[in-house]
Write a protein that holds these residues in place. Structure first.
Motif, PDB file in Angstrom:
ATOM      1  N   SER A  95       0.824  -1.211   0.000  1.00  0.00           N
ATOM      2  CA  SER A  95       0.000   0.000   0.000  1.00  0.00           C
ATOM      3  C   SER A  95       0.852   1.252   0.000  1.00  0.00           C
ATOM      4  CB  SER A  95      -0.916   0.006   1.224  1.00  0.00           C
ATOM      5  OG  SER A  95      -0.147  -0.088   2.408  1.00  0.00           O
ATOM      6  N   SER A  96       0.282   2.354  -0.509  1.00  0.00           N
ATOM      7  CA  SER A  96       0.977   3.633  -0.446  1.00  0.00           C
ATOM      8  C   SER A  96       0.960   4.148   0.987  1.00  0.00           C
ATOM      9  CB  SER A  96       0.301   4.649  -1.372  1.00  0.00           C
ATOM     10  OG  SER A  96      -1.028   4.899  -0.944  1.00  0.00           O
ATOM     11  N   ALA A  97       1.903   5.032   1.319  1.00  0.00           N
ATOM     12  CA  ALA A  97       2.028   5.516   2.697  1.00  0.00           C
ATOM     13  C   ALA A  97       0.758   6.206   3.166  1.00  0.00           C
ATOM     14  CB  ALA A  97       3.221   6.468   2.804  1.00  0.00           C
ATOM     15  N   LYS A  98       0.153   7.016   2.316  1.00  0.00           N
ATOM     16  CA  LYS A  98      -1.000   7.788   2.759  1.00  0.00           C
ATOM     17  C   LYS A  98      -2.262   6.950   2.899  1.00  0.00           C
ATOM     18  CE  LYS A  98      -2.473   9.388  -1.847  1.00  0.00           C
ATOM     19  NZ  LYS A  98      -2.766  10.585  -2.666  1.00  0.00           N
ATOM     20  N   LEU A  99      -2.266   5.760   2.281  1.00  0.00           N
ATOM     21  CA  LEU A  99      -3.457   4.903   2.348  1.00  0.00           C
ATOM     22  C   LEU A  99      -3.191   3.615   3.120  1.00  0.00           C
ATOM     23  CD1 LEU A  99      -4.785   5.212  -1.328  1.00  0.00           C
ATOM     24  CD2 LEU A  99      -5.806   6.213   0.718  1.00  0.00           C
ATOM     25  N   ARG A 100      -2.055   3.542   3.806  1.00  0.00           N
ATOM     26  CA  ARG A 100      -1.674   2.268   4.428  1.00  0.00           C
ATOM     27  C   ARG A 100      -2.706   1.792   5.453  1.00  0.00           C
ATOM     28  NH1 ARG A 100       3.454   2.969   5.306  1.00  0.00           N
ATOM     29  NH2 ARG A 100       4.020   1.715   3.496  1.00  0.00           N
ATOM     30  N   SER A 101      -3.133   2.665   6.343  1.00  0.00           N
ATOM     31  CA  SER A 101      -4.081   2.241   7.376  1.00  0.00           C
ATOM     32  C   SER A 101      -5.372   1.733   6.761  1.00  0.00           C
ATOM     33  CB  SER A 101      -4.381   3.409   8.325  1.00  0.00           C
ATOM     34  OG  SER A 101      -3.255   3.719   9.106  1.00  0.00           O
ATOM     35  N   LYS A 102      -5.816   2.405   5.697  1.00  0.00           N
ATOM     36  CA  LYS A 102      -7.075   2.001   5.061  1.00  0.00           C
ATOM     37  C   LYS A 102      -6.903   0.724   4.250  1.00  0.00           C
ATOM     38  CE  LYS A 102      -9.254   6.553   4.978  1.00  0.00           C
ATOM     39  NZ  LYS A 102      -8.331   7.144   5.955  1.00  0.00           N
ATOM     40  N   THR A 103      -5.777   0.590   3.541  1.00  0.00           N
ATOM     41  CA  THR A 103      -5.540  -0.636   2.777  1.00  0.00           C
ATOM     42  C   THR A 103      -5.383  -1.834   3.710  1.00  0.00           C
ATOM     43  OG1 THR A 103      -4.407   0.659   1.066  1.00  0.00           O
ATOM     44  CG2 THR A 103      -4.063  -1.717   1.041  1.00  0.00           C
ATOM     45  N   VAL A 104      -4.662  -1.640   4.803  1.00  0.00           N
ATOM     46  CA  VAL A 104      -4.507  -2.707   5.801  1.00  0.00           C
ATOM     47  C   VAL A 104      -5.866  -3.068   6.389  1.00  0.00           C
ATOM     48  CG1 VAL A 104      -3.591  -3.226   8.093  1.00  0.00           C
ATOM     49  CG2 VAL A 104      -2.097  -2.236   6.353  1.00  0.00           C
ATOM     50  N   GLY A 105      -6.681  -2.054   6.677  1.00  0.00           N
ATOM     51  CA  GLY A 105      -8.020  -2.311   7.192  1.00  0.00           C
ATOM     52  C   GLY A 105      -8.859  -3.125   6.225  1.00  0.00           C
ATOM     53  N   LEU A 106      -8.768  -2.802   4.926  1.00  0.00           N
ATOM     54  CA  LEU A 106      -9.495  -3.567   3.906  1.00  0.00           C
ATOM     55  C   LEU A 106      -8.973  -5.003   3.839  1.00  0.00           C
ATOM     56  CD1 LEU A 106      -9.716  -0.923   1.026  1.00  0.00           C
ATOM     57  CD2 LEU A 106     -11.642  -1.898   2.279  1.00  0.00           C
ATOM     58  N   GLY A 107      -7.646  -5.160   3.991  1.00  0.00           N
ATOM     59  CA  GLY A 107      -7.083  -6.508   3.986  1.00  0.00           C
ATOM     60  C   GLY A 107      -7.617  -7.349   5.132  1.00  0.00           C
TER      61      GLY A 107
END
Length: 405
Positions: free
Chosen positions: A352-364
């Motif tokens: 994931s990109s740095a600015k979207l990491r928390s959201k991408t991890v959450g989706l994972g």
């Protein structure tokens, strides 16, 4: 946040693994089946619909927790997210520990609420490890998230082995309530002064603060981020496709169905998770030595081959064949935890990109919980499996055999 908070977040992963293993492992505890099931012959069983509900509802909660963590972390930070998860989890464990016998709905609600906290725990651990780690160490630190999960599973199986044979309600109440002590430790942990990675941490926090107000979940599915998100989600889909829920999650009860005594099945369950810990430790070396993609690919191939071994060995109903199934299950634990298990957390945290990491991890974590929920709903036909095994029906004929309830 400091280095101490890395260990702080790692304890959240332990709780995820502990809860996941306790949920399925308690099926092998006779007193648990008596208090939340019904009598069938000389034994007690929990109906398949309740098994599915008990084992899938935590994943449902985890889906919501995973999605919520991006929003929570943007506002109160990772430490605040962990604190919120602790409060939620303590309340949920209290509900489960004091749940009266045969109040299955109340136990179900407790598992659901605790699942929300677990989703926050694991999402925070994965995202934070990816953010603070130097590039050469990132594969190791993110892979350690899965190691802590396996440690939690090992602890759960050890608790079940030690208490599962008790002939009172504490055979299952103590395993469910053990989380309280761990969560108290989480709340008590402090932080240390800045370390060698202080500048990197500060830069990451500054970057997250800069983009926090601009990021939405929708951006995870736009432009080049779409490909990143698909990869992050698919690693968890593949984890479930390979059969980890059945082979590892239900291993202790599966051993009982295969003809092992309860005491032996408890020991084999501990052995599966212990070997998993060893496998995960080897992955901390091989992840940088062989690369992410080759290790994940060969892990899939290896697990598939072992699954065939389990299937073919089940054709025979002899004691020797049961031991072969058990050995293959142990091998599966080593291969899976030495490749696919930790690599899932490495890949989805890094991609994931740095600015979207928390959201991408959450989706994972959402997809991970969703797949786990679906597997938990589909797999627990164990009341039918009981009858099929007792009737000594060939595994190849399970699908075409009618069961008289």
């Amino acid at each position: 946040m400091s280095t101490a908070d890395g260990r702080f977040c790692g304890l959240g992963a332990i709780l995820w693994g502990y809860d996941a293993q306790i949920g399925t492992g308690l099926l092998s505890v006779p007193f648990y089946r008596r208090d939340f099931g019904y009598q069938l012959g000389v034994d007690y069983v929990i109906p398949a619909r309740w098994q599915s509900a008990f084992n899938s509802v935590s994943s449902i909660g985890g889906m919501f927790g995973g999605l919520a963590v991006g929003w929570i972390a943007d506002r109160v930070g990772h430490r605040g997210a962990i604190t919120i998860a602790c409060i939620i989890s303590i309340a949920a464990v209290f509900m489960q520990f004091f749940c009266p016998p045969h109040q299955n709905a109340l136990l179900l609600i407790g598992k659901l609420v605790n699942g929300v906290a677990l989703g926050i725990y694991i999402s925070t651990a994965a995202a934070y490890c990816a953010e603070i780690s130097p590039t050469p160490l990132r594969g190791i630190t993110t892979g350690c998230v899965n190691l802590w999960i396996v440690v939690g599973q090992f602890m759960a199986n050890c608790v079940i082995q030690g208490l599962g044979s008790r002939e009172d309600r504490y055979a299952y109440r103590i395993p469910l309530g053990q989380n309280q002590r761990s969560k108290a430790v989480l709340l008590a942990l402090g932080t240390k002064e800045a370390d060698l990675h202080l500048r990197q941490i500060q830069a990451t926090i500054a970057l997250e603060d800069l983009y926090a107000a601009e990021t939405t979940y929708w951006q995870c599915f736009r432009g080049t981020n779409l490909r990143r998100t698909i990869i992050a989600l698919m690693v968890f889909v593949l984890q479930q496709i390979v059969g980890v829920i059945f082979v590892l999650g239900y291993s202790t009860y599966f051993f009982q169905l295969a003809g092992f005594k309860s005491s032996d099945s408890f020991k084999l369950g501990v052995g599966v998770t212990a070997i998993g810990v060893v496998g995960n430790l080897t992955a901390l070396y091989s992840v940088n030595r062989f690369g992410r993609r080759p290790l994940f690919l060969w892990g899939m191939i290896g697990c598939t081959a072992v699954n065939f071994g389990i299937g073919f060995s089940s054709i025979s109903n002899t004691k020797a064949a049961s031991w072969v199934e058990a050995i293959f299950t142990l091998i599966f634990g080593f291969v899976y935890q030495g490749s696919i298990g930790p690599l899932g957390y490495v890949i989805f945290s890094e991609i994931s990109s740095a600015k979207l990491r928390s959201k991408t991890v959450g989706l994972g974590i959402f997809v991970n919980s969703l797949c786990g929920m679906l597997a938990s709903i589909v797999i627990p036909t164990v009341d039918e499996l009981d009858a099929l095994f007792e009737a000594k029906v060939s595994s190849r004929k399970f699908a075409e055999t009618s069961i008289v309830r």
